[in-house]
Structure formats: structure tokens, C-alpha cells
Design a protein around this motif. Structure first.
Motif, PDB file in Angstrom:
ATOM      1  N   TYR A   1      -9.235  -2.992 -13.590  1.00  0.00           N
ATOM      2  CA  TYR A   1      -8.182  -2.513 -12.682  1.00  0.00           C
ATOM      3  C   TYR A   1      -7.158  -3.602 -12.406  1.00  0.00           C
ATOM      4  N   THR A   2      -7.628  -4.870 -12.358  1.00  0.00           N
ATOM      5  CA  THR A   2      -6.738  -5.981 -12.005  1.00  0.00           C
ATOM      6  C   THR A   2      -5.699  -6.216 -13.085  1.00  0.00           C
ATOM      7  N   PHE A   3      -6.109  -6.187 -14.347  1.00  0.00           N
ATOM      8  CA  PHE A   3      -5.142  -6.379 -15.421  1.00  0.00           C
ATOM      9  C   PHE A   3      -4.081  -5.291 -15.429  1.00  0.00           C
ATOM     10  N   LYS A   4      -4.418  -4.108 -15.060  1.00  0.00           N
ATOM     11  CA  LYS A   4      -3.447  -3.019 -15.047  1.00  0.00           C
ATOM     12  C   LYS A   4      -2.472  -3.135 -13.867  1.00  0.00           C
ATOM     13  N   GLU A   5      -2.902  -3.778 -12.789  1.00  0.00           N
ATOM     14  CA  GLU A   5      -2.095  -3.838 -11.577  1.00  0.00           C
ATOM     15  C   GLU A   5      -1.228  -5.089 -11.469  1.00  0.00           C
ATOM     16  N   ARG A   6      -1.440  -6.067 -12.370  1.00  0.00           N
ATOM     17  CA  ARG A   6      -0.676  -7.309 -12.231  1.00  0.00           C
ATOM     18  C   ARG A   6       0.831  -7.066 -12.363  1.00  0.00           C
ATOM     19  N   ARG A   7       1.254  -6.337 -13.348  1.00  0.00           N
ATOM     20  CA  ARG A   7       2.683  -6.136 -13.574  1.00  0.00           C
ATOM     21  C   ARG A   7       3.356  -5.356 -12.450  1.00  0.00           C
TER      22      ARG A   7
ATOM     23  N   SER B   1       8.485  -3.668   8.194  1.00  0.00           N
ATOM     24  CA  SER B   1       7.879  -2.856   7.138  1.00  0.00           C
ATOM     25  C   SER B   1       7.644  -3.688   5.875  1.00  0.00           C
ATOM     26  N   ILE B   2       8.541  -4.627   5.567  1.00  0.00           N
ATOM     27  CA  ILE B   2       8.328  -5.522   4.426  1.00  0.00           C
ATOM     28  C   ILE B   2       7.124  -6.422   4.668  1.00  0.00           C
ATOM     29  N   ARG B   3       7.023  -6.946   5.891  1.00  0.00           N
ATOM     30  CA  ARG B   3       5.880  -7.786   6.228  1.00  0.00           C
ATOM     31  C   ARG B   3       4.579  -6.980   6.169  1.00  0.00           C
ATOM     32  N   PHE B   4       4.637  -5.734   6.619  1.00  0.00           N
ATOM     33  CA  PHE B   4       3.469  -4.857   6.581  1.00  0.00           C
ATOM     34  C   PHE B   4       3.045  -4.578   5.140  1.00  0.00           C
ATOM     35  N   PHE B   5       4.047  -4.349   4.270  1.00  0.00           N
ATOM     36  CA  PHE B   5       3.747  -4.110   2.851  1.00  0.00           C
ATOM     37  C   PHE B   5       3.135  -5.345   2.203  1.00  0.00           C
ATOM     38  N   ASN B   6       3.634  -6.530   2.505  1.00  0.00           N
ATOM     39  CA  ASN B   6       3.078  -7.758   1.940  1.00  0.00           C
ATOM     40  C   ASN B   6       1.643  -7.992   2.402  1.00  0.00           C
ATOM     41  N   GLN B   7       1.372  -7.652   3.648  1.00  0.00           N
ATOM     42  CA  GLN B   7       0.004  -7.815   4.147  1.00  0.00           C
ATOM     43  C   GLN B   7      -0.974  -6.913   3.404  1.00  0.00           C
ATOM     44  N   TYR B   8      -0.605  -5.661   3.211  1.00  0.00           N
ATOM     45  CA  TYR B   8      -1.500  -4.752   2.492  1.00  0.00           C
ATOM     46  C   TYR B   8      -1.622  -5.134   1.015  1.00  0.00           C
ATOM     47  N   ARG B   9      -0.552  -5.677   0.461  1.00  0.00           N
ATOM     48  CA  ARG B   9      -0.646  -6.121  -0.922  1.00  0.00           C
ATOM     49  C   ARG B   9      -1.627  -7.288  -1.052  1.00  0.00           C
TER      50      ARG B   9
ATOM     51  N   LYS C   1      -4.110  -7.813   0.984  1.00  0.00           N
ATOM     52  CA  LYS C   1      -5.456  -7.271   1.233  1.00  0.00           C
ATOM     53  C   LYS C   1      -6.008  -6.580   0.002  1.00  0.00           C
ATOM     54  N   LEU C   2      -5.099  -5.978  -0.781  1.00  0.00           N
ATOM     55  CA  LEU C   2      -5.570  -5.321  -2.003  1.00  0.00           C
ATOM     56  C   LEU C   2      -6.159  -6.341  -2.979  1.00  0.00           C
ATOM     57  N   ARG C   3      -5.627  -7.527  -3.009  1.00  0.00           N
ATOM     58  CA  ARG C   3      -6.122  -8.547  -3.928  1.00  0.00           C
ATOM     59  C   ARG C   3      -7.559  -8.964  -3.614  1.00  0.00           C
TER      60      ARG C   3
ATOM     61  N   GLU D   1      -7.090  -0.242   0.011  1.00  0.00           N
ATOM     62  CA  GLU D   1      -7.047   0.639  -1.145  1.00  0.00           C
ATOM     63  C   GLU D   1      -5.631   0.697  -1.718  1.00  0.00           C
ATOM     64  N   THR D   2      -5.558   1.193  -2.962  1.00  0.00           N
ATOM     65  CA  THR D   2      -4.255   1.323  -3.605  1.00  0.00           C
ATOM     66  C   THR D   2      -3.360   2.317  -2.871  1.00  0.00           C
ATOM     67  N   GLY D   3      -3.958   3.369  -2.334  1.00  0.00           N
ATOM     68  CA  GLY D   3      -3.185   4.354  -1.580  1.00  0.00           C
ATOM     69  C   GLY D   3      -2.524   3.757  -0.351  1.00  0.00           C
ATOM     70  N   ASP D   4      -3.250   2.812   0.306  1.00  0.00           N
ATOM     71  CA  ASP D   4      -2.653   2.158   1.477  1.00  0.00           C
ATOM     72  C   ASP D   4      -1.434   1.330   1.076  1.00  0.00           C
ATOM     73  N   VAL D   5      -1.513   0.654  -0.051  1.00  0.00           N
ATOM     74  CA  VAL D   5      -0.383  -0.158  -0.522  1.00  0.00           C
ATOM     75  C   VAL D   5       0.801   0.728  -0.872  1.00  0.00           C
ATOM     76  N   LEU D   6       0.522   1.855  -1.549  1.00  0.00           N
ATOM     77  CA  LEU D   6       1.602   2.762  -1.904  1.00  0.00           C
ATOM     78  C   LEU D   6       2.257   3.378  -0.669  1.00  0.00           C
ATOM     79  N   ALA D   7       1.420   3.684   0.338  1.00  0.00           N
ATOM     80  CA  ALA D   7       1.973   4.231   1.580  1.00  0.00           C
ATOM     81  C   ALA D   7       2.852   3.201   2.286  1.00  0.00           C
ATOM     82  N   ALA D   8       2.417   1.941   2.293  1.00  0.00           N
ATOM     83  CA  ALA D   8       3.225   0.879   2.903  1.00  0.00           C
ATOM     84  C   ALA D   8       4.534   0.682   2.141  1.00  0.00           C
ATOM     85  N   GLU D   9       4.460   0.792   0.797  1.00  0.00           N
ATOM     86  CA  GLU D   9       5.678   0.651   0.011  1.00  0.00           C
ATOM     87  C   GLU D   9       6.641   1.809   0.270  1.00  0.00           C
ATOM     88  N   ALA D  10       6.095   3.038   0.379  1.00  0.00           N
ATOM     89  CA  ALA D  10       6.943   4.193   0.675  1.00  0.00           C
ATOM     90  C   ALA D  10       7.608   4.048   2.047  1.00  0.00           C
TER      91      ALA D  10
END
Length: 355
Positions: free
Chosen positions: A15-21, A238-246, A248-250, A255-264
């Protein structure tokens, strides 16, 4: 050679190799949004020593807006001109009571051959006439005419040569039916006075409306700037919130859904900031239009949104309305004008009966 993955578990290797880019792209987007926030920041007023652009910046308050609108608004200038034009009708109506002076000078030199020698072969006649007409407010017409005549002839049969004759005539005319004691004349003047009062009230209302519109545009600009500042802070969070979840994903805490929701949510806040920026530009342009200022001038409000609280009762509101509302005063003036017109028509009707 085996490649290691810097993650906490071996299960996330694929999963990590697919998510790096995508994560790198998200970092670039976050940096780009930060630059957008900086570029969309509203310009503040410059000091006197910062450069030539200081001449294009106008820092004003609500009181300054009222003063500028009163002296620079095209609507106010037109309203004042309308009141002045209407005021000229009074002098036109009052001109009926002006004094009219007339005069005439005549010279006749008659040297025609006559059938008889009694009239003479040369006759000279000079006339000097002077008159004055005046209408009084009582409706009385006064006329004064003064005529002076001088005759000379070479006839030997004339006992008085040259001959002078002077006459003066005074005439008085007083209407007893129509325009009795100048009722219609004075009534027309009073109607024009009421119309001028209403024109002044209408002019004041237009001036007041122009000032109110300018002040509304000013407070809309203040509100738009406040909204822009709030939207900018929300986007930063919201940018700071997105960076925090990103992050946390590492480490596997999100979860990936939380990161996508923060990005949206970050993109939504970005759109809100763009809308607030457009609203701010629209409000500033409207303020410049209301003040009739050059669009190259940058208007910076000094005031902040006040918290206004005013308690009043229904009776007090009615009292203020009856004392200050111009439409109510204008209606009263219309009633007075209609009463005058009714008296004038009644006077004309009496004349028809006499006839």
C-alpha cells in the motif's frame, strides 16, 4: 538487493509504494494553496514613505464616505440641479406683477406739395410718448400714459407756431368676477411655492438615498474584508488539519478515507476563500462607483463592524416619522396646493354664473 520500506509494519508495504506519489502531489498542492492565500491577502494601507503607490490608496471612515458622497456623487449633483431648476419657476410666475415701461419717439418731416398754400409747404411733427403698466397683487391693473406732441409748419395761416400738446392718462382696471382681487394670480404663485417645497424635499430624499447607498457600500466592504480574513484563517486551519491527518496516515493512526475527507474539506475552504475574494473586489468596486472615484484608487476602510443596539417604542417611531418623513410633509404640501386650486376653480365658476 532488497529494498526496505520505512513503515511500522510489513503488511503496509504494498500500500505504501502505491501511495507515495499521491502524497507528494498533495504536498505540492498544499504549498500551492499557501501561495494562493498569500497572493489573495487584501492590501493594507501604505505609509507615506513606502513608494509611489501610496497616492492610490485611500483610507477612509464612515464619516469620510458621507462627506465624499455629498460633494462628489453624480446623483447628488443632479438632485441639486433639479431643485434649482424648479426654483426658477417662482420668479417666472411672480413676473406677472412686474412693472412694464414703454415709450415711443416719432419724427415726421412733410414737404410734399399741397394743393393749397394754407397747410404750408413744410410740416414737422415730433412725438414723445411714455407709458407704464403695473399689476398689483389685488388684481388691479394700473396704466399711466404720457404723450407729448410738437408741431411746426411754415404756413402763415397758423396762429401758434410751433405748437406743443402734452397729455397724461391714468387707467385702473379691477376684476370683480374672475381673478377677484387677484385670487388666481396669487393662487398660481402659491401653487408654485408648494411645488418648489416638494421639489426640495424630493431633492433632499435623493441626496439622502445617495449618501445611504454610499455608506451601505462602505459597510459591505468592511463586512467583505472581515469575511475574507475569516475565510483565510479557516483555510489555513484546514491545510494544517490535512497535514496532520497525512502524517497520521504514515504511522497508521488514520485511514485513507480520513485523509481524503480532510483534503476535500481543504478544497472547499479554498473555494470559499476565492468566493470571499471576489465578493471583496465587487464591494470595493461598488464603493468606488457610489463615491464617483477613479477605479485605480484602493479604498481601505478604517472602521470595524459595530454592534448597534437601540431601543425604541412604536409611539416614538410614529412621532419621529410625522416630524421627519419627507413624503408625509410632501403630501401635506400637495393638500395645500389642491385647496388653492379648488378656490381658483370656484372663482372661475362664479364668473361663469355672472356672465
Amino acid at each position: 538487493r532488497k529494498r526496505t520500506v520505512p513503515w511500522h509494519s510489513q503488511e503496509n508495504r504494498k500500500y505504501t509504494f502505491k501511495e507515495r506519489r499521491p502524497i507528494v502531489l498533495k504536498i505540492i498542492k498544499a504549498l500551492f494553496l499557501t501561495l494562493v492565500i498569500i497572493s489573495l491577502s487584501p492590501p493594507e494601507s501604505f505609509s507615506q514613505g513606502q513608494g509611489p503607490e501610496r497616492n492610490n490608496v485611500l483610507s477612509i471612515s464612515a464619516e469620510d464616505v458621507r462627506l465624499i458622497a455629498a460633494t462628489n456623487s453624480l446623483d447628488i449633483k443632479l438632485a441639486r440641479l433639479d431643485a434649482r431648476i424648479k426654483g426658477t419657476e417662482l420668479s417666472y410666475k411672480e413676473s406677472i406683477f412686474d412693472t412694464f415701461i414703454n415709450g415711443e419717439i416719432g419724427y415726421t418731416n412733410d414737404q410734399r406739395k399741397q394743393a393749397s398754400s394754407i397747410p404750408g409747404s413744410k410740416n414737422i411733427t415730433n412725438t414723445y410718448d411714455f407709458g407704464m403698466d403695473k399689476k398689483l397683487k389685488s388684481g388691479t391693473d394700473i396704466g399711466i400714459d404720457f404723450s407729448n406732441k410738437r408741431e411746426w409748419t411754415n404756413s402763415s395761416f397758423v396762429s401758434t407756431n410751433p405748437y406743443h400738446n402734452s397729455e397724461i392718462a391714468i387707467t385702473l382696471t379691477q376684476p370683480v368676477a374672475k381673478n377677484f382681487f387677484g385670487l388666481i394670480d396669487r393662487g398660481n404663485i402659491e401653487i408654485v411655492k408648494q411645488e418648489i417645497k416638494n421639489a426640495d424635499l424630493d431633492s433632499y430624499s435623493k441626496i439622502e438615498d445617495a449618501i445611504i447607498l454610499a455608506e451601505k457600500a462602505y459597510w459591505k466592504t468592511v463586512l467583505a474584508r472581515e469575511e475574507f480574513s475569516i475565510r483565510k484563517e479557516i483555510l489555513k486551519k484546514s491545510i494544517r488539519f490535512f497535514n496532520q491527518y497525512r502524517n497520521k496516515l504514515r504511522i497508521g493512526l488514520a485511514e485513507t478515507g480520513d485523509v481524503l475527507a480532510a483534503e476535500a474539506n481543504m478544497h472547499i475552504r479554498e473555494n470559499d476563500l476565492l468566493i470571499a475574494s471576489n465578493n471583496l473586489k465587487t464591494a470595493e468596486e461598488l464603493l468606488l462607483l457610489r463615491l464617483n472615484l477613479d477605479n485605480k484608487i484602493m479604498v481601505v476602510p478604517k472602521d470595524r463592524l459595530p454592534a448597534m443596539t437601540e431601543d425604541t417604542t412604536f409611539i416614538d417611531s410614529l412621532r419621529i416619522a410625522f416630524e421627519d418623513r419627507r413624503d408625509y410633509i410632501s403630501s401635506k404640501n400637495d393638500i395645500e396646493a389642491r385647496k388653492i386650486k379648488l378656490s381658483m376653480k370656484s372663482n372661475s365658476r362664479d364668473r361663469k354664473r355672472v356672465v
